[in-house]
Design a protein around this motif. Sequence first.
Motif, mmCIF file in Angstrom:
data_model
loop_
_atom_site.group_PDB
_atom_site.id
_atom_site.type_symbol
_atom_site.label_atom_id
_atom_site.label_comp_id
_atom_site.label_asym_id
_atom_site.label_seq_id
_atom_site.Cartn_x
_atom_site.Cartn_y
_atom_site.Cartn_z
ATOM 1 N N GLY A 1 0.854 -1.329 -0.004
ATOM 2 C CA GLY A 1 0.063 -0.014 -0.116
ATOM 3 C C GLY A 1 0.839 1.264 0.024
ATOM 4 N N GLN A 2 2.092 1.371 0.743
ATOM 5 C CA GLN A 2 2.997 2.420 0.894
ATOM 6 C C GLN A 2 3.613 2.693 -0.656
ATOM 7 O OE1 GLN A 2 1.959 3.836 3.661
ATOM 8 N NE2 GLN A 2 0.918 2.075 3.678
ATOM 9 N N TYR A 3 4.124 1.710 -1.289
ATOM 10 C CA TYR A 3 4.527 1.832 -2.615
ATOM 11 C C TYR A 3 3.474 2.265 -3.706
ATOM 12 C CZ TYR A 3 9.013 -1.131 -1.754
ATOM 13 O OH TYR A 3 10.059 -1.279 -1.286
ATOM 14 N N ALA B 1 0.746 4.142 -2.825
ATOM 15 C CA ALA B 1 0.429 5.444 -2.190
ATOM 16 C C ALA B 1 1.566 6.446 -2.808
ATOM 17 C CB ALA B 1 0.302 5.515 -0.832
ATOM 18 N N ALA B 2 3.031 5.914 -2.987
ATOM 19 C CA ALA B 2 3.942 6.930 -3.325
ATOM 20 C C ALA B 2 3.938 6.980 -4.743
ATOM 21 C CB ALA B 2 5.134 6.195 -2.809
ATOM 22 N N GLY B 3 3.209 6.191 -5.630
ATOM 23 C CA GLY B 3 3.056 6.274 -6.934
ATOM 24 C C GLY B 3 4.082 5.586 -7.661
ATOM 25 N N SER B 4 4.868 4.693 -6.918
ATOM 26 C CA SER B 4 6.080 4.089 -7.790
ATOM 27 C C SER B 4 5.645 2.653 -8.020
ATOM 28 C CB SER B 4 7.129 3.770 -6.552
ATOM 29 O OG SER B 4 6.827 3.199 -5.506
ATOM 30 N N VAL B 5 4.416 2.177 -7.688
ATOM 31 C CA VAL B 5 3.982 0.771 -8.119
ATOM 32 C C VAL B 5 2.248 1.173 -8.558
ATOM 33 C CG1 VAL B 5 3.058 -1.441 -6.957
ATOM 34 C CG2 VAL B 5 5.355 -0.720 -6.970
ATOM 35 N N ARG B 6 1.825 0.384 -9.425
ATOM 36 C CA ARG B 6 0.548 0.246 -9.862
ATOM 37 C C ARG B 6 -0.166 -0.687 -9.431
ATOM 38 N NH1 ARG B 6 -2.226 -0.452 -14.884
ATOM 39 N NH2 ARG B 6 -0.312 -1.407 -15.701
ATOM 40 N N ARG B 7 0.430 -1.874 -9.991
ATOM 41 C CA ARG B 7 -0.317 -3.013 -9.787
ATOM 42 C C ARG B 7 0.895 -4.081 -8.838
ATOM 43 N NH1 ARG B 7 -3.698 -4.368 -15.279
ATOM 44 N NH2 ARG B 7 -5.661 -3.227 -14.421
ATOM 45 N N ALA B 8 0.194 -4.689 -7.707
ATOM 46 C CA ALA B 8 1.062 -5.544 -6.964
ATOM 47 C C ALA B 8 0.111 -6.953 -6.657
ATOM 48 C CB ALA B 8 1.363 -4.887 -5.874
ATOM 49 N N LEU B 9 0.851 -7.831 -6.297
ATOM 50 C CA LEU B 9 0.443 -9.017 -5.755
ATOM 51 C C LEU B 9 0.996 -9.282 -4.414
ATOM 52 C CD1 LEU B 9 0.404 -12.214 -8.409
ATOM 53 C CD2 LEU B 9 -1.366 -11.178 -7.211
ATOM 54 N N LEU C 1 -7.450 0.271 1.847
ATOM 55 C CA LEU C 1 -6.648 0.069 3.111
ATOM 56 C C LEU C 1 -7.160 1.672 3.644
ATOM 57 C CD1 LEU C 1 -4.199 -0.909 4.806
ATOM 58 C CD2 LEU C 1 -2.794 0.037 3.353
ATOM 59 N N LEU C 2 -8.105 1.562 4.720
ATOM 60 C CA LEU C 2 -8.622 2.725 5.194
ATOM 61 C C LEU C 2 -7.707 3.146 6.595
ATOM 62 C CD1 LEU C 2 -11.046 1.290 3.945
ATOM 63 C CD2 LEU C 2 -12.395 2.769 5.014
ATOM 64 N N GLY C 3 -6.767 2.381 6.841
ATOM 65 C CA GLY C 3 -5.893 2.600 8.139
ATOM 66 C C GLY C 3 -5.168 1.359 8.660
ATOM 67 N N PHE C 4 -4.156 1.359 9.468
ATOM 68 C CA PHE C 4 -3.300 0.588 9.890
ATOM 69 C C PHE C 4 -2.505 0.784 10.981
ATOM 70 C CE2 PHE C 4 -0.745 2.469 6.705
ATOM 71 C CZ PHE C 4 0.555 2.458 7.525
ATOM 72 N N ARG C 5 -2.335 -0.433 11.696
ATOM 73 C CA ARG C 5 -1.119 -0.127 12.989
ATOM 74 C C ARG C 5 -0.150 -1.436 12.940
ATOM 75 N NH1 ARG C 5 -3.126 3.992 13.035
ATOM 76 N NH2 ARG C 5 -3.833 5.309 14.860
ATOM 77 N N MET C 6 0.957 -1.016 13.176
ATOM 78 C CA MET C 6 1.920 -2.088 13.196
ATOM 79 C C MET C 6 2.735 -2.224 14.626
ATOM 80 S SD MET C 6 3.317 -1.632 9.465
ATOM 81 C CE MET C 6 4.394 -3.166 9.249
ATOM 82 N N ARG C 7 3.112 -3.242 15.060
ATOM 83 C CA ARG C 7 4.009 -3.229 16.325
ATOM 84 C C ARG C 7 4.616 -4.468 16.330
ATOM 85 N NH1 ARG C 7 1.434 0.928 16.656
ATOM 86 N NH2 ARG C 7 0.155 1.537 18.311
ATOM 87 N N SER C 8 6.041 -4.414 17.223
ATOM 88 C CA SER C 8 6.920 -5.431 17.477
ATOM 89 C C SER C 8 7.479 -5.562 18.874
ATOM 90 C CB SER C 8 8.165 -5.321 16.594
ATOM 91 O OG SER C 8 7.601 -5.652 15.326
ATOM 92 N N ASP C 9 7.676 -6.573 19.449
ATOM 93 C CA ASP C 9 8.147 -6.579 20.963
ATOM 94 C C ASP C 9 9.091 -7.780 20.762
ATOM 95 O OD1 ASP C 9 9.166 -6.637 23.680
ATOM 96 O OD2 ASP C 9 6.791 -6.726 24.227
ATOM 97 N N GLY C 10 10.451 -7.492 20.515
ATOM 98 C CA GLY C 10 11.573 -8.544 20.490
ATOM 99 C C GLY C 10 11.794 -9.099 21.766
ATOM 100 N N SER C 11 11.560 -8.080 22.864
ATOM 101 C CA SER C 11 11.735 -8.759 24.530
ATOM 102 C C SER C 11 11.030 -10.106 24.622
ATOM 103 C CB SER C 11 11.366 -7.806 25.147
ATOM 104 O OG SER C 11 10.182 -7.403 25.331
ATOM 105 N N ARG C 12 9.997 -10.374 23.730
ATOM 106 C CA ARG C 12 9.123 -11.313 24.054
ATOM 107 C C ARG C 12 9.384 -12.459 22.837
ATOM 108 N NH1 ARG C 12 3.197 -9.351 25.353
ATOM 109 N NH2 ARG C 12 3.658 -7.753 23.942
ATOM 110 N N ASN C 13 10.430 -12.204 22.154
ATOM 111 C CA ASN C 13 10.574 -13.192 21.056
ATOM 112 C C ASN C 13 10.835 -14.663 21.608
ATOM 113 O OD1 ASN C 13 13.304 -14.690 19.829
ATOM 114 N ND2 ASN C 13 11.939 -13.713 18.200
ATOM 115 N N ALA C 14 11.313 -15.061 22.670
ATOM 116 C CA ALA C 14 11.372 -16.497 22.830
ATOM 117 C C ALA C 14 10.178 -17.163 23.157
ATOM 118 C CB ALA C 14 12.141 -16.749 24.411
ATOM 119 N N CYS C 15 9.150 -16.637 23.277
ATOM 120 C CA CYS C 15 7.581 -17.172 23.219
ATOM 121 C C CYS C 15 7.482 -18.209 22.111
ATOM 122 C CB CYS C 15 6.505 -16.146 23.386
ATOM 123 S SG CYS C 15 6.798 -15.343 24.892
#
Length: 336
Positions: free
Chosen positions: A120-122, A124-132, A173-187
């Motif tokens: 979606g970001q590609y 929105a930036a205009g660098s990509v028209r069609r993607a899989l 794509l009306l909105g999004f959120r992304m998160r990571s927490d590597g301190s819990r990687n061992a789970c």
Amino acid sequence: MALVGCGSGVPSASVSNEDLSRRVDTSDGWIRSRTGIGARRVSGPGEPLTALATQAAAAALAHAGWRAEDLDLILLATSSPDDLFGTAPLVQGQLGAVNAVAFDLTAACSGFLFALITAGQYIAAGSVRRALVIGADQLSRWVDWDDRGTCVLFGDGAGAVAVEACAPEATGLLGFRMRSDGSRNACLTLAQTDEQQPLLDGLTSQRGGFAAIQMNGQEVYKFAVREVPAILAELLESTGTAPAELDWLLLHQANQRILDAVAERFAVPRERVLSNLAAYGNTSAATIPLMLDEAVRDGRVQPGQLLGSSGFGAGLSWGAALLRWSGPGAATSPEA
């Protein structure tokens, strides 16, 4: 970015809970009561990840009404590639998508959602028209089939979604959120083995290889039932969307109890929670597009409908997206 096509690819062999009970100390009732899973697909000879991903991608192209050479980008979300240097280029070659750049993205069970947001970001930036955007995993390779705590959970499969540029008011794509927490990687890990091999006198080098999947199921469950509702609530608030406006919840298919807990948090009726866990188990990055393809093909998901989606898993990583399914031919931008 409009979502205009979808497809899937799954192995031919299905392994039921009863089948597994002949291998490990388990039962259909034990597995279903804890996970909601009844069977899972397992890849056999001649069914590498590349083949599943290509099958899903080709189906999505056909559904969208595109030619392979119309593609600008192929993103493959996977944690189990056929080639550690990248499997997306193999898919690109098999499709004949000669004008597309292709690369892998690894974020385990969050991978497809992260890849969809990236595409979606590609666009929105205009660098990509069609993607899989493809989500594909073959975790049967990395399961300890004698560990009943993990072997009952995972299956193999692939799903793909075709996305293209569109007018702003038609975006899927009306909105999004992304998160990571590597301190819990061992789970939840699929870690490299620490095996050394002789190189020269007094010097060794590490031999490549990976151990079987290791998971602290209780901690992963607690993480999911806490973080998924929280990030979805944050997303809905930021987009001014009430839970009642959602036509569907489209969540990573990890455990039916997690799906039920999220639905309860937002008072979403069970019949509006998409689930195919019973037939496929947890296919990691493939679960969301595989589920979407099934629901589009059987007519449940209709053009214009709103989906609250969340991916979550190893990393630990998690994310959410507010999606609108457009369907083939829906893009309205002059550039599309």
